[in-house]
Design an enzyme around this catalytic site. Structure first.
Site, short mmCIF file in Angstrom:
data_model
loop_
_atom_site.label_atom_id
_atom_site.label_comp_id
_atom_site.label_asym_id
_atom_site.label_seq_id
_atom_site.Cartn_x
_atom_site.Cartn_y
_atom_site.Cartn_z
N MET A 91 -88.50 -24.46 35.57
CA MET A 91 -89.21 -23.62 34.60
C MET A 91 -88.44 -23.45 33.28
SD MET A 91 -91.80 -23.11 36.42
CE MET A 91 -92.75 -21.75 35.82
N HIS A 110 -96.53 -32.06 37.42
CA HIS A 110 -97.37 -30.98 36.90
C HIS A 110 -98.60 -30.83 37.79
CE1 HIS A 110 -98.96 -28.20 33.95
NE2 HIS A 110 -100.13 -28.79 34.13
N GLU A 148 -90.44 -35.06 24.00
CA GLU A 148 -90.16 -33.80 23.31
C GLU A 148 -91.32 -32.80 23.39
OE1 GLU A 148 -91.74 -36.98 21.13
OE2 GLU A 148 -89.75 -36.84 22.05
N ALA A 180 -101.37 -33.62 46.93
CA ALA A 180 -101.00 -34.42 45.75
C ALA A 180 -99.51 -34.39 45.43
CB ALA A 180 -101.82 -33.96 44.54
C1 GRF Z 1 -95.12 -26.99 41.68
O1 GRF Z 1 -96.46 -26.60 41.69
C2 GRF Z 1 -94.88 -27.91 40.52
O2 GRF Z 1 -95.93 -28.74 40.24
C3 GRF Z 1 -94.69 -26.93 39.41
O3 GRF Z 1 -93.95 -25.87 39.99
C4 GRF Z 1 -94.21 -25.81 41.39
C5 GRF Z 1 -92.89 -25.89 42.11
O4 GRF Z 1 -92.98 -25.66 43.48
N1 GRF Z 1 -94.15 -27.57 38.25
P1 GRF Z 1 -91.72 -25.94 44.43
O5 GRF Z 1 -90.55 -25.13 43.87
O6 GRF Z 1 -91.44 -27.40 44.44
O7 GRF Z 1 -92.13 -25.42 45.78
#
Ligand code: GRF
Length: 208
Positions: A91, A110, A148, A180
């Site tokens: 994040m 994503h 970027e 997915a």
């Molecule tokens: C997933 O849904 C991923 O696509 C998103 O953040 C979530 C992470 O889940 N970017 P995890 O920490 O892998 O369980």
């Protein structure tokens, strides 16, 4: 051997899918050399340790400013000398310097079919809330290279998932992960390890 650093912030189920993929032989010639988290409480760090993988936390609150945090993050990644950086629920916006240094060597997962429901503000449950609010009948996940922009790099692979009338953001999130995300991410890493992914003019082709 493809040396992979996985960057995480949360539960780490995608990290687990990669660990399992390597253990089961679905992901070949790949080693996770380090897991890096910005969040000390991320369960993903625990998953890494349980799998015998070095787990390191680089938390923004331990640095005076953003610049120092970004330097530390980059340093921590560089130290592990990765061939590939995998953002698995990370994040943090990847520092520009890191994007440049690892061009076409950083991938992200994503939880939607990019370009739908992607970009600034679309993360976590918000993605699935927006999918349900719009009433689309199909969603999915995307693995892409990081450039970027926000969720804008070359798309490597996508997988669709059906949306049902009685879905809640949580049930949809769970199905997108199971059907997915956990399939796509190990699959893409394996293709990269086997040298089957080519990027040309911002577009990805998969060679046989
Ligand atoms: C997933 O849904 C991923 O696509 C998103 O953040 C979530 C992470 O889940 N970017 P995890 O920490 O892998 O369980």
């Amino acid at each position: 051997m493809l040396r992979v650093v996985v960057c995480v912030s949360g539960g780490g189920t995608n990290l687990q899918a990669i660990i399992d993929g390597i253990a089961q032989g679905a992901v070949c010639d790949t080693e996770i050399v380090r897991v890096v988290s910005n969040n000390p409480g991320a369960y993903a760090l625990e998953r890494a340790k349980q799998a015998g993988i070095e787990a390191v936390c680089v938390a923004p609150k331990d640095y005076e400013n953003r610049e120092q945090f970004e330097e530390a993050l980059l340093g921590c990644v560089e130290e592990a000398a990765p061939d590939l950086i995998v953002l698995a629920g990370f994040m943090v916006k990847v520092p520009q310097k890191m994007v440049k240094q690892y061009e076409n060597r950083i991938i992200n997962i994503h939880p939607s079919l990019i370009p739908a429901f992607s970009g600034t503000g679309y993360y976590g449950l918000k993605v699935h809330e927006a999918v349900l609010a719009r009433g689309v009948k199909v969603t999915g996940a995307t693995v892409h290279f990081v450039n970027e922009g926000m969720d804008e790099g070359p798309i490597i692979m996508q997988k669709t998932v059906k949306v049902y009338d009685d879905d809640t953001p949580k049930t949809l999130q769970k199905r997108v992960m199971e059907e997915a995300e956990w399939v796509l991410l190990p699959w893409c890493i394996n293709l990269i390890a086997e040298g089957q992914i080519k990027v040309e003019n911002g577009r990805v082709t998969v060679t046989e």
